[in-house]
Each structure stands twice: as structure tokens, then as C-alpha cells.
Motif scaffolding. Structure first.
Motif, mmCIF file in Angstrom:
data_model
loop_
_atom_site.group_PDB
_atom_site.id
_atom_site.type_symbol
_atom_site.label_atom_id
_atom_site.label_comp_id
_atom_site.label_asym_id
_atom_site.label_seq_id
_atom_site.Cartn_x
_atom_site.Cartn_y
_atom_site.Cartn_z
ATOM 1 N N SER A 1 0.866 -1.286 0.048
ATOM 2 C CA SER A 1 0.078 -0.038 -0.070
ATOM 3 C C SER A 1 0.777 1.221 -0.146
ATOM 4 C CB SER A 1 -0.805 -0.047 0.994
ATOM 5 O OG SER A 1 -0.127 0.182 2.355
ATOM 6 N N CYS A 2 0.601 2.361 -0.876
ATOM 7 C CA CYS A 2 1.532 3.363 -1.140
ATOM 8 C C CYS A 2 1.246 4.230 0.057
ATOM 9 C CB CYS A 2 1.354 3.926 -2.345
ATOM 10 S SG CYS A 2 -0.488 4.749 -2.397
ATOM 11 N N SER A 3 2.190 5.054 0.255
ATOM 12 C CA SER A 3 1.843 6.035 1.459
ATOM 13 C C SER A 3 0.964 7.297 0.661
ATOM 14 C CB SER A 3 3.100 6.718 2.140
ATOM 15 O OG SER A 3 3.854 7.797 1.113
ATOM 16 N N VAL A 4 0.135 7.957 1.511
ATOM 17 C CA VAL A 4 -0.726 8.881 0.658
ATOM 18 C C VAL A 4 -0.389 10.231 1.056
ATOM 19 C CG1 VAL A 4 -2.934 7.252 0.081
ATOM 20 C CG2 VAL A 4 -2.433 8.333 2.610
ATOM 21 N N SER A 5 -0.537 11.268 0.378
ATOM 22 C CA SER A 5 -0.084 12.669 0.994
ATOM 23 C C SER A 5 -1.370 12.992 1.846
ATOM 24 C CB SER A 5 -0.068 13.632 -0.144
ATOM 25 O OG SER A 5 -1.339 13.975 -0.543
ATOM 26 N N THR A 6 -1.034 13.846 2.695
ATOM 27 C CA THR A 6 -2.072 14.234 3.725
ATOM 28 C C THR A 6 -3.201 14.952 3.222
ATOM 29 O OG1 THR A 6 -0.249 14.498 5.424
ATOM 30 C CG2 THR A 6 -2.422 15.671 5.797
ATOM 31 N N LEU A 7 -2.903 15.861 1.969
ATOM 32 C CA LEU A 7 -3.836 16.342 1.478
ATOM 33 C C LEU A 7 -4.926 15.491 0.724
ATOM 34 C CD1 LEU A 7 -4.458 19.450 0.861
ATOM 35 C CD2 LEU A 7 -3.496 19.317 -1.451
ATOM 36 N N ASP A 8 -4.061 14.387 0.163
ATOM 37 C CA ASP A 8 -5.088 13.327 -0.451
ATOM 38 C C ASP A 8 -6.038 12.660 0.718
ATOM 39 O OD1 ASP A 8 -2.955 11.826 -3.082
ATOM 40 O OD2 ASP A 8 -4.170 14.045 -2.786
ATOM 41 N N ALA A 9 -5.439 12.444 1.650
ATOM 42 C CA ALA A 9 -6.135 12.035 3.006
ATOM 43 C C ALA A 9 -7.195 12.752 3.374
ATOM 44 C CB ALA A 9 -5.043 11.378 4.139
ATOM 45 N N ARG A 10 -7.025 14.033 3.525
ATOM 46 C CA ARG A 10 -8.179 14.901 4.055
ATOM 47 C C ARG A 10 -9.177 14.837 3.044
ATOM 48 N NH1 ARG A 10 -3.694 19.337 5.826
ATOM 49 N NH2 ARG A 10 -3.432 18.574 8.024
ATOM 50 N N ARG A 11 -8.738 14.773 1.689
ATOM 51 C CA ARG A 11 -10.058 14.921 0.633
ATOM 52 C C ARG A 11 -10.782 13.515 0.787
ATOM 53 N NH1 ARG A 11 -7.291 18.190 -3.141
ATOM 54 N NH2 ARG A 11 -5.582 16.396 -3.596
ATOM 55 N N PHE A 12 -9.936 12.482 1.096
ATOM 56 C CA PHE A 12 -10.679 11.227 1.159
ATOM 57 C C PHE A 12 -11.714 11.125 2.441
ATOM 58 C CE2 PHE A 12 -11.222 6.637 1.076
ATOM 59 C CZ PHE A 12 -11.263 6.216 2.346
ATOM 60 N N PHE A 13 -11.225 11.569 3.531
ATOM 61 C CA PHE A 13 -12.142 11.423 4.611
ATOM 62 C C PHE A 13 -13.146 12.360 4.796
ATOM 63 C CE2 PHE A 13 -10.492 8.405 7.266
ATOM 64 C CZ PHE A 13 -9.401 8.043 7.165
ATOM 65 N N GLU A 14 -12.962 13.663 3.870
ATOM 66 C CA GLU A 14 -14.218 14.637 3.944
ATOM 67 C C GLU A 14 -15.074 13.986 2.883
ATOM 68 O OE1 GLU A 14 -12.038 18.564 3.487
ATOM 69 O OE2 GLU A 14 -13.189 18.908 1.862
ATOM 70 N N ARG A 15 -14.860 13.438 1.927
ATOM 71 C CA ARG A 15 -15.918 12.572 0.874
ATOM 72 C C ARG A 15 -16.314 11.582 1.771
ATOM 73 N NH1 ARG A 15 -12.582 11.815 -2.761
ATOM 74 N NH2 ARG A 15 -12.568 9.370 -2.508
ATOM 75 N N GLU A 16 -15.598 10.876 2.519
ATOM 76 C CA GLU A 16 -16.447 9.468 3.119
ATOM 77 C C GLU A 16 -17.119 10.098 4.514
ATOM 78 O OE1 GLU A 16 -14.964 6.848 0.496
ATOM 79 O OE2 GLU A 16 -16.604 6.742 2.412
ATOM 80 N N ASN A 17 -16.865 11.331 5.092
ATOM 81 C CA ASN A 17 -17.768 11.781 6.047
ATOM 82 C C ASN A 17 -18.961 12.013 5.693
ATOM 83 O OD1 ASN A 17 -16.630 11.426 8.904
ATOM 84 N ND2 ASN A 17 -14.676 12.229 7.869
ATOM 85 N N GLU A 18 -18.965 12.529 4.701
ATOM 86 C CA GLU A 18 -20.397 13.118 3.807
ATOM 87 C C GLU A 18 -21.194 12.122 3.581
ATOM 88 O OE1 GLU A 18 -22.059 15.538 3.866
ATOM 89 O OE2 GLU A 18 -23.670 15.251 2.371
ATOM 90 N N LEU A 19 -20.522 11.076 3.222
ATOM 91 C CA LEU A 19 -21.435 9.878 2.811
ATOM 92 C C LEU A 19 -21.968 9.164 4.016
ATOM 93 C CD1 LEU A 19 -19.024 8.214 -0.263
ATOM 94 C CD2 LEU A 19 -21.301 9.800 -0.406
ATOM 95 N N LEU A 20 -20.924 9.232 4.932
ATOM 96 C CA LEU A 20 -21.329 8.697 6.130
ATOM 97 C C LEU A 20 -22.379 9.347 6.983
ATOM 98 C CD1 LEU A 20 -20.831 6.330 8.429
ATOM 99 C CD2 LEU A 20 -19.225 8.116 9.557
ATOM 100 N N ARG A 21 -22.481 10.632 6.885
ATOM 101 C CA ARG A 21 -23.665 11.505 7.306
ATOM 102 C C ARG A 21 -24.764 11.223 6.684
ATOM 103 N NH1 ARG A 21 -26.492 15.302 5.992
ATOM 104 N NH2 ARG A 21 -25.930 15.225 4.078
ATOM 105 N N GLN A 22 -24.861 10.913 5.360
ATOM 106 C CA GLN A 22 -26.151 10.896 4.628
ATOM 107 C C GLN A 22 -26.524 9.374 5.015
ATOM 108 O OE1 GLN A 22 -25.074 11.085 0.366
ATOM 109 N NE2 GLN A 22 -24.388 12.932 0.798
ATOM 110 N N ARG A 23 -25.688 8.188 5.374
ATOM 111 C CA ARG A 23 -26.121 7.130 5.726
ATOM 112 C C ARG A 23 -26.700 7.100 7.191
ATOM 113 N NH1 ARG A 23 -21.301 5.371 3.227
ATOM 114 N NH2 ARG A 23 -20.100 4.935 5.337
ATOM 115 N N TYR A 24 -26.137 8.042 8.136
ATOM 116 C CA TYR A 24 -26.620 8.087 9.400
ATOM 117 C C TYR A 24 -28.054 8.619 9.134
ATOM 118 C CZ TYR A 24 -22.124 7.128 11.833
ATOM 119 O OH TYR A 24 -21.128 6.615 12.473
ATOM 120 N N HIS A 25 -28.195 9.601 8.404
ATOM 121 C CA HIS A 25 -29.489 10.572 8.091
ATOM 122 C C HIS A 25 -30.505 9.667 7.655
ATOM 123 C CE1 HIS A 25 -32.081 13.645 7.542
ATOM 124 N NE2 HIS A 25 -32.568 13.340 6.229
#
Ligand SMILES: C=C(C[SeH])C(=O)N1CCC[C@H]1C(=O)O
Ligand SMILES: [Zn+2]
Length: 597
Positions: A1-25
Motif C-alpha cells: 500500500s502506497c503512502s498517501v499525501s496528507t492532502l489526499d487523505a483529507r480529501r478522502f475523509f471529507e468525502r467519506e464523512n459526507e457519505l457517512l452523514r447521509q447514511r446516518y441520516h
């Protein structure tokens, strides 16, 4: 598994948290529809949404586990990865997941729809736990009638759910093992983010046991005086049907049987409420005004439009009180079958504490929209209620005319508080000590029922009014055991709430050590913007930071600590030790004889 830049990681978690929020809703909407209209269609619809989202949650957890986000140099990314890789039941395959949700929701439906037959009119079998059975347990002084309602409820709400509970134990064990936990108990304990938590829990319980034994001894002594020696033993377990609550988790409903100073009667606040034409709505408005007086969030219009605060007469609902976060547009609601009395006045504040927490952390990413320690969420409302239930506050809202108690009335009031706050501790401790033992296979299935009553006797000195065997099955007679709700959060909350109360009372100038006018039981933080600022800050972090960090910022402590609780009750504890030795009250209890030896 390659190391990911912090910027990519932040973008990943931002997107996944919005999807998670919709699932919770989606999940909470489907669950609320079922809880406010208990039909099998709504139950099945809820399970379908859960199952669909479980697949998404599992995929996300697996994606994170196969990445190196947990090694990111960004602490926030590391914490998000840690939280989102924790899989619970979503680790199960679809068939097992559906079977588990079916077992849990079937137990809940049974609890919500159980009716019992009237003691005085056996052909009327329409009595519900709230309000009918609880009213009888609070007000009847006939041991035979009390035993009737106890047995009706445990037989119909408990025993009938044995198979569902066994399925629940089997499948939660399977899920825990799929997540490399030794047991489902260990999955639950991980949410306290403290490897030492269970030891701390045992230590806290042991610290409070001497105080509980004084209360237990005094209550048994006074109950025996009232009901006689054929009903109440001198040194044995207290028959729990006499204690004013179906599970004997709080005894304050029957305090009139053992008021320390009966010549100093309690003000009948319920009668005062009725006299002043109090409505259920008014109870919620008072709670809302308290939070606003602290400069905290007001209840949004959607709360008033979408909550369900009284039992409807046209459908079945889950009456057990709960607060709901719909993870969208500040849509927060309470569902409870409120009556106008002091018990529900307290519960309203308990639930509004959850609501305030939801509102304070709503800006956090979905993964952090929760409490960092489950005990915190259950403590917030109780802290406000400690101010609200003070003589000083009840006078300020016109429910009593004596805002300053003399020593005897103070002992009476502290005793009433102890009958819910201290009496609760052995109960809360047992609810999960028992389930831990079941989940860890330390109690085998044929002994599940006797093991339950053996622990209730060992830790709390209470027993059923009638003999129980392993043909009965009593644990599902308690809501949280049907609904897969972990219970140590309430035990922890009963200790944390006094730490929070002491910190807030100091900030509000309502408490000063060694100042007899500013004691913890005479503190009312109403209107203190200073206290409100500190509480808002504490709640706004959600679970984005470790609970010890945010606790230290709030109260200066880094542990769950019983000192504030013991300081609050110290005058009562001293009085009980003197009174019990003056009366020659025996302390402690032996094994219950209500289960086969
Ligand atoms: C009021 C709620 C909903 Se979070 C509750 O379940 N409580 C609050 C006190 C303890 C526990 C219980 O009723 O058993
Ligand atoms: Zn709660």
C-alpha cells in the motif's frame, strides 16, 4: 500500500464523512419511523436501511484497514482512521446481519407492546409499563399487588424473549470475533479508549459500596418497620417489588416509607405543577430556557414540530425515552411518553442534555459527532438537572417556597437524591457485568437466568418477590437488554456528572470549598454565561479528541473520580452512619434464596 499525501487523505475523509452523514441520516429516519409507529412493515423497512448501510460501512472500514492512514503525520487523520475502522455488526455477512437486526428489533417490539392484566380487574389486560404499571409500583403499598405487577411484567416482557436473546448473543459473538475482539464485551469496552477502564470501573464501585451499604441497611430497616418481618428480612436481600421501580434501579418513588425526618415533609411538587396547570410542553420549555440562560443553543423549530413528547392514542410507540440526531440541518428530536410529574421533569432534562450535545458538535465531521466517552453523553442532562432539582432553583421557578433548607430538610433532600444516584450504581454495574459474563461465556446458557439474579443479589442486595428458575428468563424485562444498548455509560455518567457539576458550580460562583452557604447540593448554575461557555466548549469537540484531554480542559481532572460525588453527599453519609449505629441497623446481606441453590 502506497503512502498517501496528507492532502489526499483529507480529501478522502471529507468525502467519506459526507457519505457517512447521509447514511446516518437515512438510518435514523427509518428507525424513528419504526420507533414512533411500531408495525412489522416499519420494522422490516428499518432493517433494510441498516443492512444496506452496513455493506457501505464495512467497505469503508476495509478500505481504511488496507491503507496507511493510521500512520499519517496528521493526528486528526490518524484518529478518523482509528474510529472508522472499528466494525461492529457490519462485519457479519448479510444473512447473519439481518438475523441479528431481526432478533434485536423483535425484542424491542415485544418490550414496546407488552400489556399486563390489572390486579384489581383481571379481565382488563390493557395496562402498559408507562404510565399504568409504573404508577402502581410507585403508589401501591400492597405487597400482593406489587408482586402481581412484577410477575406479570417479567413473565411477559422477559421470559418470552429467551430465544431472541440467545440469537443476539450468538451473532454479536460472531461479529466480535470477525473484528478480532475476544468478545462483544471487549468490543463495547473499546469505546472508552482506556485499557484500564474495567479496573477503574471496579475500583469506583468498591469506593461507593460502603455508602450504598449504609443506604441499603437503613431502607431495609425502615421497610421492615412498615411492612413487617414476614415481608422484609432483617439481614437478607430487599424484595425489589417494594422499591418503587420495576428494576429497583432507583427507590425515590417510595421515599415516604423511609423519610429520615418525616416531621419535615417533602413539598409535593407534582401537586404544585398540576395546580399551576403545567403541561408537558411547559416542562420542555423550562429545559430549553435553562440551556439558553447559559448562552447555549436554543431548541430549533424542527424540534418542536417533529418530536413526539406524549404517547399517541392511535398507534403503538416505543415509549422508552430517547433523543435523536438526524445528522442534518440541526434536525434533533426527543421521543418520550411524558407525564407531568417530577420524574419526567428529570427525564426531560436528561434527554435535552443529549440534544444540546448533538447541537454543540454538529460542525464536526460525521465520524466525530458523538461523545469521546459514552458516559459523557449520559451525564450532560443530569448535570443540568442537579441545578434544576435544587431547592434554590425550584423556588426560583415558583414550584416551592422554601429555597433555603434547614439541616433536617437538607438530609431529607440528600436522601431523596441518593435514592436515585447512589442506589443506581449497583444496578448499572450489574447490567453490564452480567452481559460481559454472558458475552464472555463465563455464565453458560442454562444458568443465564439464575446467574442474573445471583449478580443482582451479590452487587445490590435485592431479590425478586417470587422464586425464579432457569425456566424463566428475566433480563429482557429491561429495555436496554432488548435494544442492544450498552449500560456502563450510565454508571460512568453517575460519577462524571458530579465532576462536571463541581466545575460548573465553581465557574458560576455557586460553589466554594468550605463555604457552608455555597455547597454542591445548594448550587444552581442557571444564568451563568461563564459556566455555559465552558460547557459549550467541552461539548463542541465531539469525539475529535480523547476524553481525558477534553475532561482535563473542562474540570482539570484526567480520570473518572468519585470525590465530587462523595463531597456532594457527605452530610448524608455521616448522618446515616450515626443513625444506623444508633438504631443498631445490620448492614450487608447474604445470598438470595429466590433461585435454586
Ligand atoms: C432516559 C434514558 C434514555 Se438514554 C435511559 O435509558 N436512562 C436514564 C437513566 C438510566 C437509563 C434507564 O432508564 O435505565
Ligand atoms: Zn440518556
Amino acid at each position: 500500500s502506497c503512502s498517501v499525501s496528507t492532502l489526499d487523505a483529507r480529501r478522502f475523509f471529507e468525502r467519506e464523512n459526507e457519505l457517512l452523514r447521509q447514511r446516518y441520516h437515512e438510518e435514523y429516519l427509518a428507525s424513528y419511523t419504526y420507533n414512533t409507529n411500531v408495525t412489522d412493515d416499519n420494522r422490516q423497512a428499518m432493517i433494510a436501511v441498516y443492512a444496506r448501510n452496513a455493506v457501505q460501512n464495512k467497505q469503508l472500514a476495509q478500505k481504511i484497514k488496507s491503507s496507511d492512514y493510521h500512520l499519517s503525520e496528521d493526528a486528526d487523520i490518524r484518529r478518523q482512521a482509528l474510529h472508522l475502522s472499528k466494525m461492529g455488526a457490519s462485519a457479519l455477512n448479510t444473512e447473519d446481519y439481518l438475523a441479528l437486526q431481526n432478533a434485536i428489533s423483535s425484542m424491542q417490539s415485544n418490550y414496546a407492546t407488552t400489556n399486563v392484566c390489572s390486579y384489581t380487574n383481571r379481565s382488563d389486560c390493557s395496562l402498559t409499563l408507562e404510565p399504568h404499571i409504573q404508577e402502581r409500583l410507585s403508589n401501591s403499598r400492597d405487597p400482593a399487588e406489587l408482586a402481581w405487577y412484577w410477575r406479570e411484567w417479567y413473565d411477559k416482557a422477559g421470559t418470552s424473549q429467551k430465544d431472541n436473546f440467545a440469537e443476539y448473543v450468538r451473532l454479536t459473538r460472531k461479529a466480535a470475533h470477525l473484528n478480532d475482539h475476544r468478545s462483544y464485551a471487549d468490543y463495547w469496552v473499546q469505546f472508552y479508549e482506556d485499557a484500564d477502564f474495567e479496573r477503574q470501573l471496579d475500583a469506583s464501585f468498591k469506593q461507593l459500596l460502603p455508602f450504598y451499604r449504609q443506604i441499603h441497611g437503613y431502607v431495609r430497616y425502615r421497610l421492615r418497620q412498615h411492612y413487617g418481618e414476614d415481608v422484609v428480612p432483617a439481614e437478607g436481600n430487599i424484595p425489589m417489588h417494594l422499591l418503587g421501580n420495576m428494576w429497583a434501579q432507583s427507590w425515590n418513588e417510595v421515599i415516604d416509607l423511609f423519610t429520615p425526618y418525616p416531621e419535615k415533609p417533602f413539598v409535593d411538587v407534582k401537586a404544585e405543577m398540576v395546580q399551576q396547570n403545567y403541561t408537558v410542553q411547559k416542562l420542555f420549555e423550562l429545559g430549553d430556557q435553562f440551556f439558553q440562560s447559559l448562552g447555549m443553543r436554543a431548541l430549533p423549530p424542527s424540534f418542536w414540530n417533529l418530536s413526539l413528547i406524549t404517547r399517541p392514542d392511535d398507534r403503538q410507540v416505543v415509549c422508552h425515552a430517547s433523543a435523536w440526531d438526524f445528522y442534518q440541518d440541526s434536525d434533533v428530536r426527543i421521543k418520550m411518553c411524558t407525564e407531568v410529574d417530577m420524574h419526567y421533569f428529570f427525564v426531560v432534562h436528561h434527554e435535552l442534555g443529549h440534544i444540546q450535545y448533538y447541537l454543540q458538535y454538529e460542525q464536526q465531521p460525521a465520524v466525530f459527532r458523538g461523545a469521546p466517552n459514552p458516559g459523557f453523553h449520559e451525564a450532560v442532562g443530569d448535570v443540568i438537572a442537579l441545578s434544576v432539582m435544587s431547592a434554590k432553583h425550584l423556588k426560583s421557578i415558583g414550584l416551592t417556597d422554601n429555597g433555603r433548607l434547614d439541616e433536617k430538610s437538607r438530609i431529607n433532600e440528600l436522601f431523596k437524591q441518593a435514592l436515585s444516584k447512589i442506589v443506581f450504581l449497583p444496578f448499572g454495574y450489574t447490567m453490564d457485568k452480567y452481559r460481559y459474563a454472558v458475552f464472555r461465556n463465563e455464565i453458560e446458557e442454562p444458568q443465564w437466568n439464575c446467574g442474573f439474579w445471583q449478580m443482582r443479589s451479590e452487587y445490590g442486595g435485592v431479590e425478586p418477590p417470587v422464586s425464579r428458575t432457569d425456566k424463566d428468563f428475566d433480563p429482557p424485562a429491561k429495555y436496554h437488554i432488548d435494544a442492544d444498548v450498552e449500560y456502563l455509560r450510565y454508571f460512568a455518567a453517575h460519577i462524571f456528572q458530579f465532576q462536571f457539576h463541581k466545575a460548573l458550580c465553581s465557574l458560576a460562583g455557586q460553589y466554594a470549598p468550605n463555604d457552608s452557604r455555597r455547597t454542591l447540593d445548594n448550587c444552581d448554575i442557571f444564568g451563568s454565561k461563564e459556566a455555559g461557555r465552558a460547557l459549550s466548549k467541552f461539548l463542541s469537540h465531539g469525539s475529535s479528541r480523547h476524553w481525558k484531554e477534553v475532561l482535563q480542559e473542562f474540570t482539570g481532572e484526567t480520570e473518572m473520580d468519585t470525590s465530587a460525588l462523595l463531597e456532594y453527599f457527605d452530610p448524608l453519609y455521616q448522618w446515616l452512619k450515626q443513625e444506623n449505629s444508633r438504631l443498631g441497623v445490620p448492614l450487608g446481606w447474604g445470598e438470595t434464596n429466590k433461585i435454586p441453590t
